[in-house]
Design a protein around this motif. Structure first.
Motif, PDB file in Angstrom:
ATOM      1  N   ASP A 167      11.964  12.431  94.159  1.00  0.00           N
ATOM      2  CA  ASP A 167      10.806  13.067  94.797  1.00  0.00           C
ATOM      3  C   ASP A 167       9.650  12.938  93.812  1.00  0.00           C
ATOM      4  O   ASP A 167       9.672  13.558  92.756  1.00  0.00           O
TER       5      ASP A 167
ATOM      6  N   PRO B  91       8.022  20.223  92.506  1.00  0.00           N
ATOM      7  CA  PRO B  91       6.998  19.756  91.568  1.00  0.00           C
ATOM      8  C   PRO B  91       7.027  20.388  90.180  1.00  0.00           C
ATOM      9  O   PRO B  91       6.133  20.162  89.380  1.00  0.00           O
TER      10      PRO B  91
ATOM     11  N   THR C  67       6.725  14.012  93.894  1.00  0.00           N
ATOM     12  CA  THR C  67       5.765  15.127  93.846  1.00  0.00           C
ATOM     13  C   THR C  67       5.713  15.709  92.441  1.00  0.00           C
ATOM     14  O   THR C  67       6.735  16.039  91.862  1.00  0.00           O
TER      15      THR C  67
ATOM     16  N   ASP D 172       3.416  26.567  98.245  1.00  0.00           N
ATOM     17  CA  ASP D 172       4.173  25.528  98.947  1.00  0.00           C
ATOM     18  C   ASP D 172       5.278  26.213  99.744  1.00  0.00           C
ATOM     19  O   ASP D 172       6.092  26.949  99.169  1.00  0.00           O
TER      20      ASP D 172
END
Length: 332
Positions: free
Chosen positions: A272, A314, A274, A16
């Motif tokens: 978030d 994440p 994610t 990422d």
């Protein structure tokens, strides 16, 4: 002597790459805001070069789960495919630094560059994701050492890799090796569209080879093409001994041979979202590997998911063992 792992994951090894940008940059680069798009190699090179102040983290759905479970103390390994390029070497060493054995060395002269998702975060917090699948989707049986699969207590497969025949074959063989060694193989469904593309093969794998399935409501429903979650749970549990369905704010439903349990969650507004499903799976599988009852496994999973949605990124940023001890879910 072969190392025995409590948890082994097979999945996409994706770096990422995160960068802040404004809306005019998105317009200028032709990036659609707030969605995930698959892109080709040329486009990935253009976007990567345009990113300012890049922050890189190792990602991939099952890889995030394995890292989360490793942080809780499981001996864990991840099987994925990266190229021997700068970000591939970064990925391998970053996983090792998180206490997860990255089983395969980066591929020298690999056929494609290392997979990456370029994430552009705009001032309103929206994430626009551009994923280049690269080398990770080329994973095959050759990448899955029998001695690792055969020594795994729990094996966790990523549905996304089902898109290629060699990925399907790798899964089938890894699941059989794991079972032959007395372990439990299972799958993260990953995505309803993934199921749409491969429903018959997915169901065959679950019925004939797997001991557990983890998915959200949409994914579980897509297995049997129904809008009725109860029907989907019933049909899935008829072919698989353990079905775990995450239902966002409605909690978690676990159906096993002992019956059904529903574990509620405290609703929170995510900073978030994610990685919520990935970290739920990390907590649940940690509980399973350490012999806890299914209700406790689900509660540990919920705590891990709640932590990861409270911040950007994440993977957990808190000492999760201390948090679980404070909630009385694990002993000190």
């Amino acid at each position: 002597m072969t190392k025995t792992y409590q948890l082994v994951g097979i999945g996409n090894a994706v770096v990422d790459v995160i960068s802040q940008c404004d809306d005019s940059f998105l317009d200028h680069m032709g990036i659609e805001k707030g969605i995930m798009q698959l892109i080709e190699r040329d486009r990935s090179e253009v976007l990567f070069a345009a990113m300012k102040d890049r922050v890189q983290t190792p990602g991939g759905s099952v890889a995030n789960t394995i890292a989360g479970a490793g942080a809780l103390g499981l001996t864990s390994a991840f099987i994925g495919r990266v190229h021997d390029d700068a970000i591939g070497r970064f990925y391998a060493s970053a996983m090792q630094d998180e206490g997860v054995d990255f089983v395969n060395a980066p591929v020298a002269g690999g056929e494609l560059p290392t997979s990456r998702t370029m994430i552009f975060v705009s001032p309103d917090g929206e994430r626009s994701m551009n994923t280049y699948l690269g080398i990770s989707s080329e994973l095959s049986s050759d990448d899955v050492p029998n001695e690792v699969a055969g020594q795994a207590q729990i094996m966790f497969l990523e549905g996304y890799l089902f898109d290629k025949d060699k990925g399907k074959t790798a899964f089938m063989e890894a699941a059989r090796d794991c079972k032959a060694g007395g372990g439990k193989p299972g799958i993260a469904i990953s995505d309803p569209f993934c199921v749409e593309r491969h429903r018959a093969d997915f169901l065959k794998l679950i019925e004939s080879e797997l001991d557990f399935v983890i998915g959200n409501e949409a994914e579980i429903k897509s297995l049997f093409e129904t809008d009725d979650l109860e029907e989907a749970l019933q049909k899935t549990s008829a072919i698989c001994p353990l079905v775990v369905c995450t239902r966002s704010g409605d909690g978690v439903t676990v159906v096993s041979e002992e019956g059904r349990i529903d574990i509620p969650v405290t609703k929170v507004v995510p900073v978030d979202a994610t990685g919520a499903g990935d970290q739920f799976a990390a907590g649940f599988l940690f509980g399973l590997a350490s012999g806890r009852d299914l209700a406790t496994c689900a509660r540990i999973g919920n705590t891990c998911a709640a932590e990861v949605i409270s911040h950007i990124g994440p993977r957990p940023k808190t000492d999760m063992r201390s948090l679980l001890q404070a909630q009385g879910l694990i002993n000190a």
